[in-house]
Design an enzyme around this catalytic site. Structure first.
Site, PDB file in Angstrom:
ATOM      1  N   SER A  88      31.639  41.782  31.598  1.00 51.89           N
ATOM      2  CA  SER A  88      30.298  41.975  32.163  1.00 51.89           C
ATOM      3  C   SER A  88      29.290  42.428  31.109  1.00 51.89           C
ATOM      4  O   SER A  88      29.652  42.981  30.068  1.00 51.89           O
ATOM      5  CB  SER A  88      30.349  43.015  33.278  1.00 51.89           C
ATOM      6  OG  SER A  88      31.316  42.656  34.241  1.00 51.89           O
TER       7      SER A  88
HETATM    8  N1  SAH Z   1      35.787  44.442  34.642  1.00 49.21           N
HETATM    9  C1  SAH Z   1      35.905  43.279  33.794  1.00 49.21           C
HETATM   10  C2  SAH Z   1      35.020  42.156  34.311  1.00 49.21           C
HETATM   11  C3  SAH Z   1      35.799  40.933  34.444  1.00 49.21           C
HETATM   12  S1  SAH Z   1      35.063  39.639  35.413  1.00 49.21           S
HETATM   13  C4  SAH Z   1      35.629  43.618  32.352  1.00 49.21           C
HETATM   14  O1  SAH Z   1      35.198  44.740  32.067  1.00 49.21           O
HETATM   15  O2  SAH Z   1      35.871  42.785  31.479  1.00 49.21           O
HETATM   16  C5  SAH Z   1      35.934  39.796  36.949  1.00 49.21           C
HETATM   17  C6  SAH Z   1      37.434  39.770  36.889  1.00 49.21           C
HETATM   18  O3  SAH Z   1      37.898  39.834  38.236  1.00 49.21           O
HETATM   19  C7  SAH Z   1      38.033  38.513  36.303  1.00 49.21           C
HETATM   20  O4  SAH Z   1      38.921  38.863  35.270  1.00 49.21           O
HETATM   21  C8  SAH Z   1      38.773  37.880  37.464  1.00 49.21           C
HETATM   22  O5  SAH Z   1      39.934  37.173  37.080  1.00 49.21           O
HETATM   23  C9  SAH Z   1      39.093  39.075  38.326  1.00 49.21           C
HETATM   24  N2  SAH Z   1      39.345  38.787  39.744  1.00 49.21           N
HETATM   25  C10 SAH Z   1      38.775  37.848  40.530  1.00 49.21           C
HETATM   26  N3  SAH Z   1      39.253  37.919  41.781  1.00 49.21           N
HETATM   27  C11 SAH Z   1      40.145  38.950  41.800  1.00 49.21           C
HETATM   28  C12 SAH Z   1      40.989  39.506  42.798  1.00 49.21           C
HETATM   29  N4  SAH Z   1      41.017  39.042  44.052  1.00 49.21           N
HETATM   30  N5  SAH Z   1      41.781  40.529  42.452  1.00 49.21           N
HETATM   31  C13 SAH Z   1      41.801  41.028  41.175  1.00 49.21           C
HETATM   32  N6  SAH Z   1      41.036  40.522  40.194  1.00 49.21           N
HETATM   33  C14 SAH Z   1      40.216  39.500  40.488  1.00 49.21           C
END
Ligand code: SAH
Length: 238
Positions: A88
Site C-alpha cells: 500500500s
Molecule cells: N498489508 C499489505 C498490503 C497488501 S495488498 C502490505 O503492507 O504490503 C492486500 C493483500 O491482501 C494482498 O497480499 C492479498 O493477497 C491479500 N488478500 C486478499 N484477500 C485476502 C483474504 N481473503 N484473506 C487474506 N488475505 C487476502
C-alpha cells in the site's frame, strides 16, 4: 611523541572521520535520507501519531518490495509485489495505523499480509501482531522477512474472512484488501472497546475506508473516513 608524528596521527584520525561511505553503507544512507523525506511528507499531510511516524522512520521499506522496485521504495504510491497484489501507499499505511491508536502490547489482527510492511509498522510500535495472507507464496516470503528483520509478527496462510479465532479476541483489526461487506467473523473477534479499519465497497472501483467501533456493551458503530482504492479481498485459498 614528536610534533611531526602527532600531526600525522591527527591527519589520519581526521581522514578516517570523513572517509567516504562505500557500497552498502552508501545505499543505506541514501535509503535513509529518502525514508525521512517520505515520513516528513506524511507528517505534512496530517498524520500526527508519533509512534506511527517513528516506526516508519526506521523500517526499511525497500526490504519489503521486489528488487526491481527498490529505487521506488520511498515514493508515496503503491508498488507491485507479485500475484497481482501491491504494497500500500505509505500515506495510507500511516493513516490506517494512526486510526487504530496503536500502543505497545495491543493485540492486533491484520487481514492481507502482502509484503508484510503494514504488519511490520505495527510490530515496530510494539503491538502483538497476527496477520493472515491468502497467497501462500506471499505468506511465505513475508514470514522470511519478519524473521530476517527480527519483527514479532505471527503470520499464516489462509482466507482472512474467517479471522483468527484461536488468537481472538483482538484490540484492533486492520483489513488491507477491499471487502464487499464487513466480514461478521472479524466483528465477532473484536474486543468490546476495540476498533477495526476496513475498505468497503465496489472491489474494482473506489471504496470507503470505514472505522468500525465496538463499544464496551458490544454495540457497533461505523463511520466513513475517506475514499480509497485497494486490491480486492479474495475468497478461497491460493
Ligand atoms: N498489508 C499489505 C498490503 C497488501 S495488498 C502490505 O503492507 O504490503 C492486500 C493483500 O491482501 C494482498 O497480499 C492479498 O493477497 C491479500 N488478500 C486478499 N484477500 C485476502 C483474504 N481473503 N484473506 C487474506 N488475505 C487476502
Amino acid at each position: 611523541m614528536q610534533l611531526a608524528s602527532r600531526l600525522s596521527l591527527l591527519v589520519v584520525v581526521i581522514c578516517a572521520g570523513v572517509a567516504p561511505l562505500r557500497g552498502q553503507d552508501r545505499s543505506a544512507a541514501a535509503y535513509n535520507e529518502r525514508r525521512q523525506a517520505m515520513v516528513d511528507l506524511i507528517e505534512r499531510r496530517g498524520v500526527r501519531d508519533s509512534a506511527t511516524l517513528s516506526a516508519m522512520r526506521v523500517l526499511p521499506r525497500h526490504e519489503f518490495v521486489p528488487a526491481s522496485q527498490r529505487s521506488r521504495a520511498y515514493g508515496d504510491y503503491p508498488l507491485p509485489i507479485g500475484h497481482g497484489q501491491t504494497i500500500s501507499q505509505p500515506y495510507i499505511v500511516a493513516y490506517m495505523t494512526e486510526i487504530l491508536q496503536p500502543k505497545p502490547g495491543m493485540k492486533l489482527l491484520e487481514i492481507g499480509t502482502g509484503s508484510g510492511y503494514q504488519a511490520a509498522v505495527l510490530a515496530q510500535i510494539g503491538c502483538e501482531v497476527y496477520s493472515v495472507e491468502i497467497f501462500e507464496a506471499l505468506a511465505t516470503s513475508a514470514r522470511q522477512r519478519f524473521d530476517r528483520l527480527a519483527l514479532a509478527v505471527t503470520s499464516r496462510h489462509g482466507d482472512g474472512h474467517h479471522g483468527w479465532s484461536d488468537a481472538a479476541p483482538f484490540d484492533a483489526v486492520i483489513v488491507t484488501a477491499a471487502a464487499g461487506y464487513i466480514p461478521p467473523a472479524l466483528v465477532a473477534q473484536l474486543k468490546p472497546g476495540g476498533r477495526m479499519v476496513i475498505p468497503v465497497g465496489s472491489v474494482y472501483g473506489v471504496q470507503n475506508l470505514i472505522l468500525v467501533e465496538k463499544d464496551p456493551d458490544g454495540n457497533i458503530r461505523t463511520r466513513n473516513l475517506l475514499p480509497v482504492r485497494f486490491v480486492p479481498m479474495l475468497s478461497g485459498i491460493r
